[in-house]
Design a protein around this motif. Structure first.
Motif, PDB file in Angstrom:
ATOM      1  N   GLY A 288       0.797  -1.231   0.000  1.00  0.00           N
ATOM      2  CA  GLY A 288       0.000   0.000   0.000  1.00  0.00           C
ATOM      3  C   GLY A 288       0.824   1.273   0.000  1.00  0.00           C
ATOM      4  N   GLY A 289       2.112   1.131   0.197  1.00  0.00           N
ATOM      5  CA  GLY A 289       2.965   2.302   0.334  1.00  0.00           C
ATOM      6  C   GLY A 289       3.540   2.784  -0.979  1.00  0.00           C
ATOM      7  N   PRO A 290       4.375   3.804  -0.937  1.00  0.00           N
ATOM      8  CA  PRO A 290       4.745   4.596   0.246  1.00  0.00           C
ATOM      9  C   PRO A 290       3.561   5.443   0.741  1.00  0.00           C
ATOM     10  CG  PRO A 290       5.660   5.564  -1.744  1.00  0.00           C
ATOM     11  CD  PRO A 290       5.030   4.268  -2.155  1.00  0.00           C
ATOM     12  N   GLY A 291       3.415   5.518   2.039  1.00  0.00           N
ATOM     13  CA  GLY A 291       2.237   6.171   2.611  1.00  0.00           C
ATOM     14  C   GLY A 291       1.011   5.376   2.213  1.00  0.00           C
ATOM     15  N   THR A 292       0.124   6.032   1.462  1.00  0.00           N
ATOM     16  CA  THR A 292      -1.056   5.309   0.961  1.00  0.00           C
ATOM     17  C   THR A 292      -1.116   5.392  -0.564  1.00  0.00           C
ATOM     18  OG1 THR A 292      -2.392   7.303   1.221  1.00  0.00           O
ATOM     19  CG2 THR A 292      -2.424   5.750   3.044  1.00  0.00           C
ATOM     20  N   ALA A 293       0.034   5.541  -1.202  1.00  0.00           N
ATOM     21  CA  ALA A 293       0.062   5.766  -2.658  1.00  0.00           C
ATOM     22  C   ALA A 293      -0.524   4.596  -3.437  1.00  0.00           C
ATOM     23  CB  ALA A 293       1.488   6.032  -3.119  1.00  0.00           C
TER      24      ALA A 293
ATOM     25  N   MET B 307       8.978   4.810   5.292  1.00  0.00           N
ATOM     26  CA  MET B 307       8.228   5.233   4.105  1.00  0.00           C
ATOM     27  C   MET B 307       7.911   4.078   3.168  1.00  0.00           C
ATOM     28  SD  MET B 307      10.363   8.719   3.460  1.00  0.00           S
ATOM     29  CE  MET B 307       9.706   9.124   1.866  1.00  0.00           C
ATOM     30  N   GLY B 308       8.688   3.033   3.244  1.00  0.00           N
ATOM     31  CA  GLY B 308       8.534   1.965   2.260  1.00  0.00           C
ATOM     32  C   GLY B 308       7.682   0.803   2.710  1.00  0.00           C
ATOM     33  N   ALA B 309       7.079   0.921   3.879  1.00  0.00           N
ATOM     34  CA  ALA B 309       6.409  -0.265   4.429  1.00  0.00           C
ATOM     35  C   ALA B 309       4.903  -0.238   4.292  1.00  0.00           C
ATOM     36  CB  ALA B 309       6.780  -0.410   5.896  1.00  0.00           C
ATOM     37  N   GLY B 310       4.345   0.746   3.646  1.00  0.00           N
ATOM     38  CA  GLY B 310       2.896   0.804   3.567  1.00  0.00           C
ATOM     39  C   GLY B 310       2.303   0.886   4.957  1.00  0.00           C
ATOM     40  N   GLY B 311       1.274   0.102   5.203  1.00  0.00           N
ATOM     41  CA  GLY B 311       0.611   0.208   6.504  1.00  0.00           C
ATOM     42  C   GLY B 311       1.000  -0.877   7.472  1.00  0.00           C
ATOM     43  N   ASP B 460       1.146   5.056  11.275  1.00  0.00           N
ATOM     44  CA  ASP B 460       0.448   5.267   9.994  1.00  0.00           C
ATOM     45  C   ASP B 460       0.368   6.746   9.619  1.00  0.00           C
ATOM     46  OD1 ASP B 460       0.075   2.611   9.680  1.00  0.00           O
ATOM     47  OD2 ASP B 460      -2.029   2.570  10.287  1.00  0.00           O
ATOM     48  N   THR B 463       3.784   8.415   8.926  1.00  0.00           N
ATOM     49  CA  THR B 463       4.276   8.013   7.606  1.00  0.00           C
ATOM     50  C   THR B 463       3.630   8.865   6.522  1.00  0.00           C
ATOM     51  OG1 THR B 463       4.630   5.747   8.334  1.00  0.00           O
ATOM     52  CG2 THR B 463       4.450   6.089   5.966  1.00  0.00           C
ATOM     53  N   GLN B 464       2.340   9.155   6.709  1.00  0.00           N
ATOM     54  CA  GLN B 464       1.661  10.009   5.721  1.00  0.00           C
ATOM     55  C   GLN B 464       2.274  11.408   5.681  1.00  0.00           C
ATOM     56  OE1 GLN B 464      -2.611   8.811   6.931  1.00  0.00           O
ATOM     57  NE2 GLN B 464      -2.760   9.310   4.761  1.00  0.00           N
ATOM     58  N   VAL B 467       5.584  11.161   3.629  1.00  0.00           N
ATOM     59  CA  VAL B 467       5.453  11.088   2.169  1.00  0.00           C
ATOM     60  C   VAL B 467       4.669  12.264   1.603  1.00  0.00           C
ATOM     61  CG1 VAL B 467       5.611   8.569   2.148  1.00  0.00           C
ATOM     62  CG2 VAL B 467       3.370   9.645   2.248  1.00  0.00           C
ATOM     63  N   GLU B 469       1.521  13.337   2.367  1.00  0.00           N
ATOM     64  CA  GLU B 469       0.062  13.257   2.238  1.00  0.00           C
ATOM     65  C   GLU B 469      -0.653  14.106   3.278  1.00  0.00           C
ATOM     66  OE1 GLU B 469      -0.866   9.102   2.444  1.00  0.00           O
ATOM     67  OE2 GLU B 469      -0.072   8.682   0.448  1.00  0.00           O
TER      68      GLU B 469
END
Lengths: 344, 491
Positions: A288-293, B307-311, B460, B463-464, B467, B469
């Protein structure tokens, strides 16, 4: 000299014939045995109703494993709390749907109560738009090329189809290895004295690669469908157009595309539905990352229902109902367009 | 006509086969949800690839990471055969223990259980070793809620799963021993209002804190900062070391709100208001959040982890093992892994938690082995637990697993750690010395029932911010909202 039909007593029978005869006898025995049950049943329920009897097992399986969970999901979507069983979950009506749809501006997830849900929606819309378009174009071009009499056509068909046989997890791991910081592409870049690129840490690059990998992995399947469609177009139409002096582009526009349209339409709908359901491959590749991209709808449902703490089954169920409705709309459009084209 | 009828009959048979196939095949001794539980008569399960933080946070990880690690171990075949010949195995109660590995502790536990089984032929314990993230964090809560859990399990969500724990008190010969030696940690395992139950014992006590690559400091000719150095000073020094040695990055921190919490509390974060409700938006929390953001922006911190791990949870241990970073903020559970994987490739040392204006603290945590209330054999579970909780047995477990003891008596008398490595011994000493320095807020946060909601929201949302967001202000609002929503849902 004449031999009775159905007799297998000839002394000159081969081994193969003997084996065949053996299995036939078993088959006949079982069939006769089934007759003992089915003939009286048919007398009772009538021959027309026998069809329902044969469909019943499949319907039971469908009911237990698909229909019942689906109905249960509707009910869960109207409950709250962390209890697993419905009896432990308070009924909240449409509160979960209201939470999901509570936005000041639907185009700006930051204004929504469940902002991640809307990020997932817009990410999915982006993914579906570009992935399906790319998929259809690449599959069509590949099918057109492989439909020509090029050398090694069978080999190339196999090569393009091969990724379809791979598990999505394997596909994702392969590409993760290629794209990561110390991956294959960066190794090549460094060997060429170029700057390293963090493909999986940059939102734009990640969106691109997720779509690319998805097309790479699935294109072979759609290519085969289109190839079958192309081969069903009668060759004499092309011969006639050649006599009329049509150019290849005119052939494509005037013959191939119109006659391929029903197949193309099937491909489009199948790719669309599959794209909306995207999950496993992206979950492993980027999570799902980076962030929620690259955070898409199904991952939102999964994270909300299972990997988050506390696990919010009600909200996840409501989101899955909305996703189901979206897919239902796509399917209805497909049916409608399909009937329209049949009418034409 | 005849031919058509035969085909129809064949169709009926196929349908019947489908029904039988759908209804059958479920008879297995494996407990629900335990992945690929195979009763291999081997000594130990393979250690999980993923580094499972013995602690705390709602970590989630890609299933592929550890999905192959599920395994079950049982008593050696020889013993089973001996039991069978004596007729004992026919009456033996089979208990299932769900386990995960940080390092090699599963092998140690199996060894101890084998000894127990030799002395108690009426009980067999099967260890189902599962991946930490998918097995313990994701599947176990659902198993427990469905009443399909194991008899015993090693957990890190001590408070969150407490409604499912078995109170061993009625089955224990000496409950006072448990109170005396596990008392402070038992409160972590109890539900709100419960002041007396004994659900289990700590398989390890953990403390978060940083490791540094001392060899890189030596190569750079830079001294390690003093014990009271601040986070900013550490960042500056590690940047210098990275620059001097050509190391790609100066720092890494596990992507979890739990690891973030220690530094944040040091900077002054309170986490709770006067009534004890979560209140995250304060100066200390923002200060640490801003440092994290700045360190990512200026390249001090490796971006891959946060940053690279998603959620999901992500660790920087691989980067540290591969000498790609100078300083790594993690915790005491890494010692065994570093001892094994780094060996003497470079000098790795644990250092005291850097300071902020409020404290120099890490976060406490740990894993506990607990009985499950739905077990059909509570008495036998208590016998196993009582055996494992004996000072000599538990001391051996801690010593061979290189874990900080969660047993007050052993902590006081000392545990003999089984290691030849002075680096490992030093690291254990450093982390043990961190325990008395742990801040009160850190204990309060660790004992808070909904701390996972706080940790998840922290990682979470920050991290947003990293990046782009969200802004930090938006993130702070969202963190508080996420926590409030999670608590409302749970209540």
């Amino acid at each position: 000299m004449t031999q009775k039909s159905g007799s297998y007593s000839s002394p000159r029978r081969s081994v193969g014939e003997m084996i065949r005869a053996f299995f036939y006898e078993i088959y006949a025995f079982i069939m006769n045995l089934a007759d003992v049950v089915l003939t009286p049943l048919q007398r009772v329920i009538g021959s027309r109703n026998m069809a329902y009897f044969f469909v019943l097992p499949n319907l039971l399986i469908f009911g237990i494993f698909v229909l019942f969970p689906m109905l249960l999901n509707f009910r869960y979507a109207m409950t709250s709390g962390t209890g697993l069983f419905l009896s432990d979950r308070p009924f909240v009506g449409f509160a979960n749907y209201r939470a999901l749809l509570n936005c000041t501006n639907f185009f700006d997830p930051n204004t929504c109560v469940e902002d991640r849900f809307w990020r997932a929606i817009w990410n999915t819309v982006f993914f579906v738009g570009f992935q399906v378009l790319g998929m259809v174009i690449f599959a069509l071009v590949t099918a057109l090329i492989l439909n020509r009499g090029i050398r090694g056509r069978g080999f190339f068909r196999s090569v393009y189809f091969y990724p379809v046989l791979l598990s999505p997890v394997v596909v994702a791991l392969i590409w993760k290895w290629i794209l990561q910081r110390d991956g294959l592409i960066n190794a090549v870049l460094i060997s060429l004295d170029q700057e390293r690129v963090n493909f999986l840490l940059n939102a734009d690059w990640t969106k691109f690669w997720v779509i690319f990998v998805s097309i790479w992995a699935q294109m072979g399947f759609y290519m085969l469908i289109l190839l079958a469609g192309l081969q069903s177009i009668p060759a004499d139409i092309y011969e006639a157009s050649a006599i009329d002096g049509a150019s290849p582009w005119q052939d494509f526009r005037g013959i191939t595309l119109p006659l391929l349209m029903p197949t193309l339409f099937v491909v489009l709908v199948l790719a669309l539905i599959r794209a909306v359901q995207v999950f496993d491959q992206v979950y492993v590749l980027t999570n799902g990352g980076p962030g929620t991209a690259t955070f898409y709808m199904v991952q939102y449902i999964y994270n909300t229902g299972f990997s988050g703490q506390p696990q919010r089954f009600g909200l996840a169920a409501a989101a899955s109902v909305l996703l189901g409705l979206t897919l239902l709309i796509f399917t209805l459009i497909q049916l409608w367009l399909g009937r329209s084209s049949e009418a034409v | 006509m005849m031919k058509q009828r035969n085909w129809l009959l064949l169709a009926v048979m196929l349908a019947a086969m489908l029904v039988f196939a759908a209804c059958g095949g479920g008879a297995s001794n494996a407990p629900a949800g335990n992945e690929a539980a195979t009763e291999a008569p081997t000594e130990a399960a393979a250690p999980a690839e993923e580094e499972a933080p013995a602690a705390e946070e709602a970590a989630t990880e890609a299933p592929a990471d550890g999905s192959a690690d599920a395994a079950a171990t049982e008593a050696p075949a020889e013993e089973a055969a001996a039991d069978a010949s004596s007729g004992a195995s026919g009456d033996a109660v089979e208990l299932r223990m769900t386990w995960y590995d940080d390092g090699a502790e599963g092998a140690v536990m199996r060894d101890l259980l084998d000894r127990f089984e030799a002395d108690n032929p009426d009980i067999t314990v099967i260890m189902d070793t599962v991946p930490y993230a998918t097995g313990i964090l994701e599947t176990l809560p659902i198993q427990l809620a469905a009443g399909e859990g194991p008899d015993m399990v090693r957990v890190t969500d001590l408070g969150g799963l407490s409604p499912f724990f078995l109170d061993l008190t009625p089955y224990l010969e000496d409950p006072a021993y448990w109170e005396e030696n596990f008392g402070p940690f038992l409160t972590w395992l109890r539900q709100a209002g419960d002041e007396s139950s004994i659900p289990g014992f700590m398989t390890q006590l953990t403390v978060t804190g940083p490791y540094v690559n001392k060899t890189l400091f030596d190569q750079a000719g830079i001294e390690l900062p003093a014990g009271d150095a601040t986070w900013e000073e550490w960042a500056e020094v590690t940047r210098q070391v990275a620059e001097a040695t050509g190391t790609p990055f100066a720092m890494a921190m596990d992507r979890t709100g739990h690891r973030f919490a220690g530094p944040a509390i040091s900077e002054g974060a309170k986490y709770f208001d006067a009534e004890g409700n979560p209140a995250l938006d304060d100066e200390g929390f923002r200060k640490m959040a801003q440092l994290l953001i700045d360190w990512h922006a200026d390249g001090t911190m490796i971006p891959d982890v946060w940053m690279g791990a998603g959620g999901s949870y992500a660790a920087g241990n691989e980067q540290f093992i591969n000498a790609q970073i100078v300083m790594y903020m993690s915790g005491s559970w890494q010692i065994g892994q570093f001892n094994e994987k780094i060996g003497d490739a470079f000098d790795w040392v644990a250092v005291p938690n850097p300071c902020g204006p409020a404290a120099c603290t890490g976060m406490p945590g740990g894993a506990a082995l607990v009985g499950i209330a739905d077990t059909e054999h509570p008495e036998e579970v208590a016998r196993v637990m009582a055996y494992l909780a004996q000072p000599d047995v538990l001391g051996e477990f801690y010593g061979r697993s290189l874990f900080i003891p969660g047993h007050l008596g052993l902590a006081e008398s000392g545990v003999e750690f089984v290691t030849d490595s002075p680096l490992t011994a030093d690291a254990l000493t450093v982390f043990a010395a961190e325990v008395p320095k742990l801040n009160e807020v850190a204990y309060e946060l660790q004992g808070y029932r909904f701390n996972r909601a706080i940790f998840n929201a922290t990682s979470d949302r920050l991290t947003q911010v990293l990046v782009g967001e969200l802004t930090l202000d938006e993130a702070m609002t969202r963190i508080q909202e996420d926590v409030d929503k999670a608590i409302a849902e749970a209540q």
